[in-house]
Design a protein around this motif. Sequence first.
Motif, mmCIF file in Angstrom:
data_model
loop_
_atom_site.group_PDB
_atom_site.id
_atom_site.type_symbol
_atom_site.label_atom_id
_atom_site.label_comp_id
_atom_site.label_asym_id
_atom_site.label_seq_id
_atom_site.Cartn_x
_atom_site.Cartn_y
_atom_site.Cartn_z
ATOM 1 N N ILE A 19 -51.939 -75.788 -38.725
ATOM 2 C CA ILE A 19 -52.026 -77.022 -39.514
ATOM 3 C C ILE A 19 -52.905 -76.776 -40.733
ATOM 4 O O ILE A 19 -54.037 -76.292 -40.602
ATOM 5 N N PHE A 20 -52.407 -77.112 -41.919
ATOM 6 C CA PHE A 20 -53.211 -77.067 -43.140
ATOM 7 C C PHE A 20 -53.667 -78.483 -43.477
ATOM 8 O O PHE A 20 -52.856 -79.421 -43.460
ATOM 9 N N THR A 21 -54.971 -78.631 -43.810
ATOM 10 C CA THR A 21 -55.481 -79.938 -44.189
ATOM 11 C C THR A 21 -56.611 -79.781 -45.200
ATOM 12 O O THR A 21 -57.001 -78.664 -45.546
ATOM 13 N N ALA A 22 -57.131 -80.904 -45.698
ATOM 14 C CA ALA A 22 -58.183 -80.998 -46.720
ATOM 15 C C ALA A 22 -57.628 -80.609 -48.093
ATOM 16 O O ALA A 22 -56.452 -80.252 -48.215
ATOM 17 N N GLY A 23 -58.474 -80.688 -49.120
ATOM 18 C CA GLY A 23 -57.993 -80.626 -50.499
ATOM 19 C C GLY A 23 -57.139 -79.426 -50.831
ATOM 20 O O GLY A 23 -56.036 -79.565 -51.375
ATOM 21 N N ILE A 24 -57.598 -78.222 -50.531
ATOM 22 C CA ILE A 24 -56.824 -77.022 -50.825
ATOM 23 C C ILE A 24 -55.657 -76.897 -49.853
ATOM 24 O O ILE A 24 -54.528 -76.595 -50.244
ATOM 25 N N PHE B 190 -46.713 -62.621 -36.622
ATOM 26 C CA PHE B 190 -46.839 -63.510 -35.482
ATOM 27 C C PHE B 190 -45.525 -64.226 -35.155
ATOM 28 O O PHE B 190 -45.438 -64.959 -34.183
ATOM 29 N N GLY B 191 -44.513 -64.038 -35.995
ATOM 30 C CA GLY B 191 -43.280 -64.800 -35.849
ATOM 31 C C GLY B 191 -43.288 -66.079 -36.668
ATOM 32 O O GLY B 191 -42.477 -66.978 -36.445
ATOM 33 N N LEU B 192 -44.205 -66.136 -37.630
ATOM 34 C CA LEU B 192 -44.307 -67.313 -38.499
ATOM 35 C C LEU B 192 -43.425 -67.120 -39.724
ATOM 36 O O LEU B 192 -43.536 -66.111 -40.419
ATOM 37 N N GLU B 193 -42.555 -68.069 -39.974
ATOM 38 C CA GLU B 193 -41.671 -68.026 -41.143
ATOM 39 C C GLU B 193 -41.876 -69.293 -41.966
ATOM 40 O O GLU B 193 -41.675 -70.404 -41.469
ATOM 41 N N LEU B 194 -42.272 -69.117 -43.209
ATOM 42 C CA LEU B 194 -42.500 -70.240 -44.110
ATOM 43 C C LEU B 194 -41.213 -70.584 -44.848
ATOM 44 O O LEU B 194 -40.497 -69.686 -45.296
ATOM 45 N N ASP B 195 -40.908 -71.871 -44.987
ATOM 46 C CA ASP B 195 -39.811 -72.318 -45.831
ATOM 47 C C ASP B 195 -40.386 -72.538 -47.228
ATOM 48 O O ASP B 195 -41.180 -73.468 -47.449
ATOM 49 N N GLU B 196 -40.021 -71.686 -48.163
ATOM 50 C CA GLU B 196 -40.630 -71.707 -49.496
ATOM 51 C C GLU B 196 -40.412 -73.039 -50.218
ATOM 52 O O GLU B 196 -41.310 -73.549 -50.893
ATOM 53 N N GLN B 197 -39.223 -73.601 -50.094
ATOM 54 C CA GLN B 197 -38.945 -74.861 -50.782
ATOM 55 C C GLN B 197 -39.760 -76.010 -50.190
ATOM 56 O O GLN B 197 -40.312 -76.839 -50.923
ATOM 57 N N LEU B 198 -39.838 -76.068 -48.869
ATOM 58 C CA LEU B 198 -40.630 -77.120 -48.237
ATOM 59 C C LEU B 198 -42.102 -76.962 -48.577
ATOM 60 O O LEU B 198 -42.814 -77.945 -48.827
ATOM 61 N N ASN B 199 -42.579 -75.732 -48.605
ATOM 62 C CA ASN B 199 -43.968 -75.492 -48.966
ATOM 63 C C ASN B 199 -44.246 -75.931 -50.397
ATOM 64 O O ASN B 199 -45.256 -76.587 -50.681
ATOM 65 N N ALA B 200 -43.361 -75.583 -51.302
ATOM 66 C CA ALA B 200 -43.547 -75.945 -52.713
ATOM 67 C C ALA B 200 -43.535 -77.456 -52.917
ATOM 68 O O ALA B 200 -44.231 -77.982 -53.785
ATOM 69 N N THR C 11 -43.611 -80.690 -42.676
ATOM 70 C CA THR C 11 -43.238 -79.472 -41.965
ATOM 71 C C THR C 11 -42.843 -78.420 -42.987
ATOM 72 O O THR C 11 -41.923 -78.639 -43.781
ATOM 73 N N ILE C 12 -43.518 -77.267 -42.979
ATOM 74 C CA ILE C 12 -43.221 -76.247 -43.987
ATOM 75 C C ILE C 12 -42.772 -74.936 -43.353
ATOM 76 O O ILE C 12 -42.528 -73.959 -44.063
ATOM 77 N N SER C 13 -42.674 -74.889 -42.028
ATOM 78 C CA SER C 13 -42.117 -73.703 -41.376
ATOM 79 C C SER C 13 -40.597 -73.805 -41.378
ATOM 80 O O SER C 13 -40.023 -74.898 -41.387
ATOM 81 N N SER C 14 -39.941 -72.656 -41.355
ATOM 82 C CA SER C 14 -38.482 -72.645 -41.316
ATOM 83 C C SER C 14 -38.000 -72.902 -39.897
ATOM 84 O O SER C 14 -38.766 -72.834 -38.928
ATOM 85 N N ASP C 15 -36.716 -73.185 -39.753
ATOM 86 C CA ASP C 15 -36.141 -73.429 -38.425
ATOM 87 C C ASP C 15 -36.248 -72.195 -37.533
ATOM 88 O O ASP C 15 -36.279 -72.307 -36.309
ATOM 89 N N ALA C 16 -36.321 -71.012 -38.157
ATOM 90 C CA ALA C 16 -36.382 -69.771 -37.387
ATOM 91 C C ALA C 16 -37.797 -69.406 -36.953
ATOM 92 O O ALA C 16 -37.985 -68.462 -36.174
ATOM 93 N N SER C 17 -38.793 -70.136 -37.429
ATOM 94 C CA SER C 17 -40.181 -69.780 -37.166
ATOM 95 C C SER C 17 -40.543 -70.047 -35.705
ATOM 96 O O SER C 17 -40.233 -71.113 -35.157
ATOM 97 N N GLU C 18 -41.228 -69.100 -35.081
ATOM 98 C CA GLU C 18 -41.719 -69.299 -33.720
ATOM 99 C C GLU C 18 -42.963 -70.179 -33.689
ATOM 100 O O GLU C 18 -43.321 -70.723 -32.637
ATOM 101 N N ILE C 19 -43.618 -70.306 -34.818
ATOM 102 C CA ILE C 19 -44.836 -71.112 -34.934
ATOM 103 C C ILE C 19 -44.562 -72.274 -35.877
ATOM 104 O O ILE C 19 -44.045 -72.076 -36.985
#
Length: 402
Positions: free
Chosen positions: A320-325, A343-353, A358-366
């Motif tokens: 979980i990311f929180t606070a200003g940054i 770790f099996g973590l996959e970020l969805d670049e568009q969701l993150n941007a 939710t910013i992990s991809s559907d394939a992410s284990e985390i």
Amino acid sequence: MREAFLIFNAGSSSLKFALYESRSLDLLCRGVLEERSEGMKLDIAGPLAGPFLEAPRPAETGHAGYIEWFLNLVRHRLGDLSLGAAGHRVVHGGAQFAAPIIVDDMAMAALEALVPLAPGHQPNNLMAIRAVARFWPDLPQIACFDTAFHRTQPRLAQLFGLPRGFSDAGILRYGFHGLSYEYIASRLPEIAGSRADGRVIVAHLGHGASLCAMRERRSVATTMGFTSLDGLMMGTRCGAIDPGVLLYLIRERGMSVETVADLLNNRSGLLGVSGISDDVRTLAASDDPRANEALDLFAYRIVREVGSLVSALGGLDLLIFTAGIGEHSALVRRKVCEQLRFFGLELDEQLNASGAMTISSDASEIGVYIVPTNEELPIADAVRRLIGISERPGPGITSQHG
């Protein structure tokens, strides 16, 4: 006449404040006053924001001027509102305070004694309590502690490798940002369902920054320790450092303890490494290679500490990311998540941007989420419980302490 709770969150570089309706905990206004390079800035929202936006800005900068300005507005411009109590974020509760308390003279003396452990925060917290007492001498005031959330940690997670007498005297790993972590813990079931009680790391990334490992939504380990200097590199704080460096600076460089304290608290971190700014937004916009190196080091230290906390948890289900940054910097989130792919973590670049929840991809284990924090609401909830007001169901904060 409506009754409200007055909430203060006096940080190291900003003053956050809020008014909540006393029975429902409906938000009446919530804002922040802070000094930025372009000058004093006020951000405020809520049904009662108008009087604050219309009023002249504080004549004096700094916490004392900001507190005085806010309390004068509450007293003179919100005449149809009565105050039932005030609640305060107090950064350090030491070993003595593991739950919110009603402030009295003995408590103030005990909290004053903890100032050396949080010199950038505790004086501001106590300043707000004293200011409210001057305006409303009979108003009940409640102190809520950033250290309290971490008192669920195993004893081994709290110990330093020092002679036992020091631990017995209270030299322990306390941890901070507990009110933020308490709020995030309360939100996890609606966000992550059954995974909420699993292995979770929350990254509270702001001017001060830390990580907290949770299991069953309780603190298992955290990156800050005896003081808020430990752990991650921060805006102007160095984070974890070989204590031999400090001995060297004092013995060989002839630096005084006060000079070293100023170096570690005010001239290090993103500001010191970049030589440019402690603001991630400024560094991200800069073409100076030192700015990018500072951001890379910030992310690297986060990743290193995530690895440590994963070991304490025995795995990872949610980040979980929180606070200003954490909430607003897609760049920092990307730099961190790219280094955690093993770790099996996959970020969805568009969701993150886009800053989606939710910013992990559907394939992410985390599962990776952005959850805006709210340190004021747990304080308001504690105030309501301690002064005994009957309530209808409120916004869903459940304290795990007391």
